[in-house]
Design an enzyme around this catalytic site. Structure first.
Site, PDB file in Angstrom:
ATOM      1  N   GLY A 143       0.822  -1.206   0.000  1.00  0.00           N
ATOM      2  CA  GLY A 143       0.000   0.000   0.000  1.00  0.00           C
ATOM      3  C   GLY A 143       0.850   1.247   0.000  1.00  0.00           C
ATOM      4  O   GLY A 143       1.637   1.469   0.930  1.00  0.00           O
TER       5      GLY A 143
ATOM      6  N   CYS B  79     -10.404   9.868   7.297  1.00  0.00           N
ATOM      7  CA  CYS B  79     -10.543   9.062   8.518  1.00  0.00           C
ATOM      8  C   CYS B  79     -11.772   9.354   9.363  1.00  0.00           C
ATOM      9  O   CYS B  79     -12.462   8.423   9.767  1.00  0.00           O
ATOM     10  CB  CYS B  79      -9.290   9.237   9.390  1.00  0.00           C
ATOM     11  SG  CYS B  79      -7.792   8.568   8.661  1.00  0.00           S
TER      12      CYS B  79
END
Length: 480
Positions: free
Chosen positions: A7, A273
């Site tokens: 990632g 987030c």
């Protein structure tokens, strides 16, 4: 030691770059299946804008920091494997709109099981639901051919903030490492702890059990978002009573039990987030039967949505209840300054609502590209982190009402209003007299970040609205 990270996004790339920068004897390889993203990491223009990131990447890249798409090779060679893939909100099925989609996580675990021929330490870097480590262990155990291979799973959530990520990585408030309280688990924790202690004081590298570490990340984001929603709720009361939310924030922030951070009223929070993690927390609470707890945390998101609606409603009411055909200048599209990240940015919802009332949007942001803005405005909710649906039929409709500009002055030329959506420093020092002279009168400024001086702007001739501040007499008289 060799470290691999699956990632290459906003967490994986910068975090691995910092480890390589601070630990030149450790080989760090950042992996991704997207060739275009890896090419960007290997270029002079990195895929992420973050102050200070270029310096550490260019220092370590080619020395002990590498970017590659050869996932299986480097995973197989690594001693420690970080998983930093997306965990987006599910868009369909059970838990849609709240639960985390762990598709990419499971895929990464299967890749690790296939590639490994020796025991590994696996580190959760992504924000994940509680007990994800247990799921990863099951996938690894059932898919690794060599049953003698041991996988120790650690949780090492990242607490950096975009815009200050490099400083946060260099001098973190804390580094949290969670592991199983077994002999091998404690040994794995100690191994990772020793890496961070190369530059982080040992007292700031704290340890916990796996489940506490996983839950701590969700809880930290929920608490920060809660503070923003709390002061935003008070900002509505301030406007109704004539109080000034800046003065209220300062007064309560001097209390050492409360503190001043995350008490700036605004048009709302965004980023990758806060909303995603709160909704995930809500889903977890509902799943274990804690309805009242789930309702409490859902209210944080409800207030955030309310604040964006309230901001647009102020714009419409002040502008005689219509923006149809009017040019509205949007200053800033990123969710905060010093980042090009637009995930869940309040600008998306504000632009959508204005365009629904047939406004013509002219947007300027110093770091966000036109393609990114158009894509964001064309996607359905929660699709920003999913590869599918990147191009939609909505793009044609968006382009009819939305244009991007190269400067703030270009965006404001001929506009009826300016809406400040991102607190970029340059917006504080613009020549507002020049902006005013080129706008349609009455000329409005709707400050969604409370960064301009309303008194000075009213002296120029602007009608000014600031979140949670006493209302402009013009607005009060004409719109309410």
């Amino acid at each position: 030691m060799k470290i691999a990270c699956i990632g290459a996004g906003y967490v994986g790339g910068p975090t691995m770059a910092m480890i390589a920068y601070k630990c030149p004897d450790i080989e760090v390889v950042v992996l991704d299946i997207a060739q275009a993203r890896i090419d960007q990491w290997n270029s002079d223009k990195l895929p992420i804008y973050e102050p200070g990131l270029d310096e550490i990447v260019f220092e370590a890249r080619g020395r002990n920091l590498f970017f590659s798409i050869d996932v299986e090779k480097h995973v197989g060679e690594a001693d420690i494997i970080f998983i930093s893939v997306n965990t987006p909100t599910k868009v369909r099925g059970v838990g849609a709109g709240a639960a985390a989609d762990l598709t990419y996580w499971e895929s990464a675990a299967r890749t690790i099981a296939k590639a490994c021929t020796s025991s590994k330490i696996i580190v959760e870097k992504s924000t994940v639901p509680v007990k994800t480590a247990e799921a990863v262990e099951k996938v690894l155990a059932r898919n690794c051919v060599d049953k003698s291979i041991r996988f120790d799973i650690l949780s090492n959530p990242e607490f950096l903030a975009e815009g200050t990520a490099i400083d946060d990585l260099k001098k973190p408030d804390r580094v949290l490492i969670g592991g199983r309280e077994t002999e091998s688990g404690l040994k794995a924790v100690a191994t990772l702890k020793a890496v961070y202690e190369r530059w982080v004081p040992s007292e700031r590298v704290i340890t916990a059990n796996l489940w506490s570490a996983e839950l701590s990340k969700l809880t930290a984001n929920a608490f920060l978002a809660q503070r923003i929603s709390s002061i935003n709720a008070i900002s509505a009361l301030c406007e109704a009573t004539g109080a000034n939310v800046k003065q209220v924030s300062y007064a309560i922030g001097t209390d050492s039990r409360i503190g001043p951070k995350f008490l700036n009223a605004s048009v709302g929070f965004g980023g990758s987030c806060f909303q995603k993690d709160i909704l995930n927390l809500v889903y977890i609470c509902e799943s274990v039967g804690l309805k009242e707890v789930a309702d409490y945390w859902r209210s944080v998101v409800t207030i955030n949505d309310y604040q964006k609606d309230r901001f647009v409603n102020r714009m419409l009411e002040a502008m005689f209840n219509t923006v149809s055909g009017k040019r509205c200048a949007i200053f800033g599209f990123a969710f905060k300054k010093d980042t090009g990240d637009t995930r869940e940015t309040p600008a998306i919802d504000v632009c959508h609502k204005l365009m629904a009332d047939k406004a013509k949007i002219a947007c300027y942001d110093p770091q966000v590209t036109e393609d990114q803005m158009i894509r964001d405005l064309s996607l359905d909710p929660y699709m920003w982190d999913h590869p599918a649906g990147q191009v939609t039929p909505k793009m044609t409709m968006v382009k009819q009402q939305f244009t991007t500009c190269k400067t703030a002055y270009e965006a404001a030329a001929g506009a009826h209003c300016i809406a400040i959506m991102t607190e970029w420093d340059e917006f504080k020092t613009l020549d507002y007299q020049k902006l005013y002279d080129g706008m349609v009168k009455p000329a409005y400024i709707f400050d969604g970040r409370n960064i301009v001086d309303p008194v000075k702007l009213r002296e120029i001739g602007f009608v000014v609205y600031g979140i949670g501040q006493p209302l402009d007499p013009f607005v009060t008289e004409s719109a309410f």
